[in-house]
Design a protein around this motif. Sequence first.
Motif, PDB file in Angstrom:
ATOM      1  N   ARG A 295      -2.949   5.987   0.556  1.00  0.00           N
ATOM      2  CA  ARG A 295      -3.354   4.609   0.842  1.00  0.00           C
ATOM      3  C   ARG A 295      -2.211   3.656   0.491  1.00  0.00           C
ATOM      4  N   GLY A 296      -2.275   2.468   1.053  1.00  0.00           N
ATOM      5  CA  GLY A 296      -1.318   1.433   0.720  1.00  0.00           C
ATOM      6  C   GLY A 296      -1.856   0.534  -0.372  1.00  0.00           C
ATOM      7  N   LEU A 297      -0.968   0.049  -1.229  1.00  0.00           N
ATOM      8  CA  LEU A 297      -1.334  -0.889  -2.292  1.00  0.00           C
ATOM      9  C   LEU A 297      -0.426  -2.110  -2.208  1.00  0.00           C
ATOM     10  N   ARG A 298      -1.028  -3.286  -2.283  1.00  0.00           N
ATOM     11  CA  ARG A 298      -0.265  -4.529  -2.263  1.00  0.00           C
ATOM     12  C   ARG A 298      -0.539  -5.285  -3.560  1.00  0.00           C
ATOM     13  N   ALA A 299       0.524  -5.562  -4.309  1.00  0.00           N
ATOM     14  CA  ALA A 299       0.371  -6.201  -5.615  1.00  0.00           C
ATOM     15  C   ALA A 299      -0.250  -7.589  -5.476  1.00  0.00           C
ATOM     16  N   LYS A 331       7.742 -10.392   0.109  1.00  0.00           N
ATOM     17  CA  LYS A 331       8.073 -11.013  -1.191  1.00  0.00           C
ATOM     18  C   LYS A 331       7.054 -10.639  -2.265  1.00  0.00           C
ATOM     19  N   GLN A 332       6.622  -9.371  -2.242  1.00  0.00           N
ATOM     20  CA  GLN A 332       5.692  -8.895  -3.264  1.00  0.00           C
ATOM     21  C   GLN A 332       5.825  -7.382  -3.385  1.00  0.00           C
ATOM     22  N   GLY A 333       5.276  -6.844  -4.461  1.00  0.00           N
ATOM     23  CA  GLY A 333       5.329  -5.414  -4.670  1.00  0.00           C
ATOM     24  C   GLY A 333       4.358  -4.681  -3.767  1.00  0.00           C
ATOM     25  N   ILE A 334       4.782  -3.534  -3.272  1.00  0.00           N
ATOM     26  CA  ILE A 334       3.927  -2.681  -2.453  1.00  0.00           C
ATOM     27  C   ILE A 334       4.114  -1.235  -2.903  1.00  0.00           C
ATOM     28  N   ALA A 335       3.144  -0.406  -2.548  1.00  0.00           N
ATOM     29  CA  ALA A 335       3.243   1.004  -2.917  1.00  0.00           C
ATOM     30  C   ALA A 335       2.423   1.846  -1.962  1.00  0.00           C
ATOM     31  N   LEU A 336       2.758   3.121  -1.928  1.00  0.00           N
ATOM     32  CA  LEU A 336       1.922   4.140  -1.322  1.00  0.00           C
ATOM     33  C   LEU A 336       1.382   4.985  -2.460  1.00  0.00           C
ATOM     34  N   ALA A 337       0.125   5.369  -2.363  1.00  0.00           N
ATOM     35  CA  ALA A 337      -0.506   6.079  -3.475  1.00  0.00           C
ATOM     36  C   ALA A 337      -1.475   7.126  -2.956  1.00  0.00           C
ATOM     37  N   LEU A 338      -1.527   8.267  -3.624  1.00  0.00           N
ATOM     38  CA  LEU A 338      -2.526   9.290  -3.358  1.00  0.00           C
ATOM     39  C   LEU A 338      -3.742   8.997  -4.232  1.00  0.00           C
ATOM     40  N   ILE A 339      -4.880   8.731  -3.564  1.00  0.00           N
ATOM     41  CA  ILE A 339      -6.102   8.348  -4.269  1.00  0.00           C
ATOM     42  C   ILE A 339      -7.166   9.417  -4.047  1.00  0.00           C
ATOM     43  N   ASP A 340      -7.853   9.814  -5.104  1.00  0.00           N
ATOM     44  CA  ASP A 340      -8.930  10.797  -4.994  1.00  0.00           C
ATOM     45  C   ASP A 340     -10.009  10.292  -4.044  1.00  0.00           C
ATOM     46  N   GLU A 363      -4.343  -4.714  -4.209  1.00  0.00           N
ATOM     47  CA  GLU A 363      -5.328  -4.576  -3.152  1.00  0.00           C
ATOM     48  C   GLU A 363      -5.040  -3.307  -2.357  1.00  0.00           C
ATOM     49  N   VAL A 364      -6.072  -2.557  -2.043  1.00  0.00           N
ATOM     50  CA  VAL A 364      -5.936  -1.371  -1.208  1.00  0.00           C
ATOM     51  C   VAL A 364      -5.882  -1.813   0.254  1.00  0.00           C
ATOM     52  N   VAL A 365      -4.844  -1.393   0.957  1.00  0.00           N
ATOM     53  CA  VAL A 365      -4.649  -1.798   2.350  1.00  0.00           C
ATOM     54  C   VAL A 365      -4.266  -0.573   3.183  1.00  0.00           C
ATOM     55  N   ALA A 366      -4.381  -0.726   4.494  1.00  0.00           N
ATOM     56  CA  ALA A 366      -3.985   0.339   5.402  1.00  0.00           C
ATOM     57  C   ALA A 366      -2.581   0.038   5.915  1.00  0.00           C
ATOM     58  N   PRO A 367      -1.590   0.895   5.618  1.00  0.00           N
ATOM     59  CA  PRO A 367      -0.244   0.665   6.163  1.00  0.00           C
ATOM     60  C   PRO A 367      -0.289   0.709   7.689  1.00  0.00           C
ATOM     61  N   PRO A 368       0.675   0.064   8.370  1.00  0.00           N
ATOM     62  CA  PRO A 368       1.886  -0.549   7.793  1.00  0.00           C
ATOM     63  C   PRO A 368       1.604  -1.900   7.148  1.00  0.00           C
ATOM     64  N   PHE A 369       2.487  -2.280   6.238  1.00  0.00           N
ATOM     65  CA  PHE A 369       2.380  -3.567   5.572  1.00  0.00           C
ATOM     66  C   PHE A 369       2.896  -4.692   6.447  1.00  0.00           C
ATOM     67  N   VAL A 370       3.769  -4.375   7.407  1.00  0.00           N
ATOM     68  CA  VAL A 370       4.300  -5.353   8.362  1.00  0.00           C
ATOM     69  C   VAL A 370       4.105  -4.801   9.773  1.00  0.00           C
ATOM     70  N   THR A 371       4.199  -5.675  10.760  1.00  0.00           N
ATOM     71  CA  THR A 371       3.943  -5.269  12.141  1.00  0.00           C
ATOM     72  C   THR A 371       5.166  -4.572  12.724  1.00  0.00           C
ATOM     73  N   PRO A 372       5.022  -3.360  13.225  1.00  0.00           N
ATOM     74  CA  PRO A 372       6.155  -2.649  13.793  1.00  0.00           C
ATOM     75  C   PRO A 372       6.554  -3.205  15.159  1.00  0.00           C
ATOM     76  N   SER A 373       7.804  -2.953  15.551  1.00  0.00           N
ATOM     77  CA  SER A 373       8.255  -3.363  16.876  1.00  0.00           C
ATOM     78  C   SER A 373       8.973  -2.219  17.576  1.00  0.00           C
ATOM     79  N   THR A 374       8.556  -0.980  17.271  1.00  0.00           N
ATOM     80  CA  THR A 374       9.248   0.193  17.815  1.00  0.00           C
ATOM     81  C   THR A 374       8.985   0.392  19.295  1.00  0.00           C
ATOM     82  N   ASP A 375       7.866  -0.081  19.809  1.00  0.00           N
ATOM     83  CA  ASP A 375       7.523   0.168  21.205  1.00  0.00           C
ATOM     84  C   ASP A 375       8.369  -0.654  22.157  1.00  0.00           C
TER      85      ASP A 375
END
Length: 375
Positions: A295-299, A331-340, A363-375
């Motif tokens: 899961r994603g985590l946003r500080a 401009k904030q801390g973010i993380a990926l975490a393995l949650i039970d 806060e638990v969030v669904a990555p991505p944290f920013v909008t991709p532009s790969t397409d």
Amino acid sequence: MSEHSASDPAPLLGPLDDLHRGLEATFAEFGGWSMPVSYSGTVAEHTAVRETVGLFDVSHLGKASVTGPGAAEFVNRTLTNDLGRIAAGKAQYTLCANDSGGVVDDLIAYLVSDDDVFLVPNAANTAAVVAALAAVAPDGIEVRDRHRDFGVLAVQGPRSSQVLNALDLPTDMEYMAFADAEIELDGVARPIRVCRTGYTGEHGYELVPQWDDTAAVFTAVLAQVSAAGGLPAGLGARDTLRTEMGYPLHGHELSATISPLQARSGWAVGWSKPEFFGRAALLAEKQAGPVRRLRGLRALGRGVPRADCVVRVADQTVGFCTSGTFSPSLKQGIALALIDTAAEVSDGDTVVVDVRGRDLPCEVVAPPFVTPSTD
């Protein structure tokens, strides 16, 4: 990145070591290779990729070839994703799993033809991937480690097409497609593979020149990157960019003990295929459900969660961070975490991360944290 001790073997040097030192890069060891961490600063390089263009040397990435009659079919019987879903000239993200369903490595497979597949594994895992494939290769199929035959450069950002167009390299291709081309160096045309791939979430390309041509290609590309307002970028920015996208890094979000299902990479498994490494274990885990999930985590306060930080809910440990960084975009801390999964944590919930003995609400969030532009 790891510290290098006197008892460890010296890190390997890529084809651009002298150029990086001339650009006053800072270095660290990564995957056994001495690699540039930054040139002008991670935040500036990160911002260049998001807003203009950045140039990465990722020649430490592995390269391997699987050739011979039926090479593509053989690869499809070993790696997780279904190579039959793509045509020649396309690339595919896939995994080399072990018997227990863990991940030996994640890699990109380039389908050159039915008889030729080019693989790009991670630096430290190339030998393991090559060994796993070679051990079961039938007569007529050759699996070769080609780590030092090719360099790899990544041109990433909104102006990446502008950079390649200035060098008369192809850019009009779909995401995860590639083309073999030539680049003129000192009046001589040299072979180069141009891939619409990357690890940043931005529109970009990866260039695969011959190892001995890599320095000249880097110099030519950097001149156009600079003209487009971009910067050379190191592994520091590469890590912040990929973390913002929620892309896994082997050894963090994927490992011999972290399965694709736990890492939310089950989409890279061809579940209907009758054969691939780790199939039985992965099907069993899929049926039972993974015991933990990425899961994603946003500080929510000041602080930056880091890898291995404990994650808690109501004083109960429910997981740990696999990666964490300061996001230059947010401009904030973010993380990926393995949650039970038994903790029944959902997106939008608040958890606490122990950062060096201090509680950091996230806060638990669904990555991505920013909008991709790969397409």
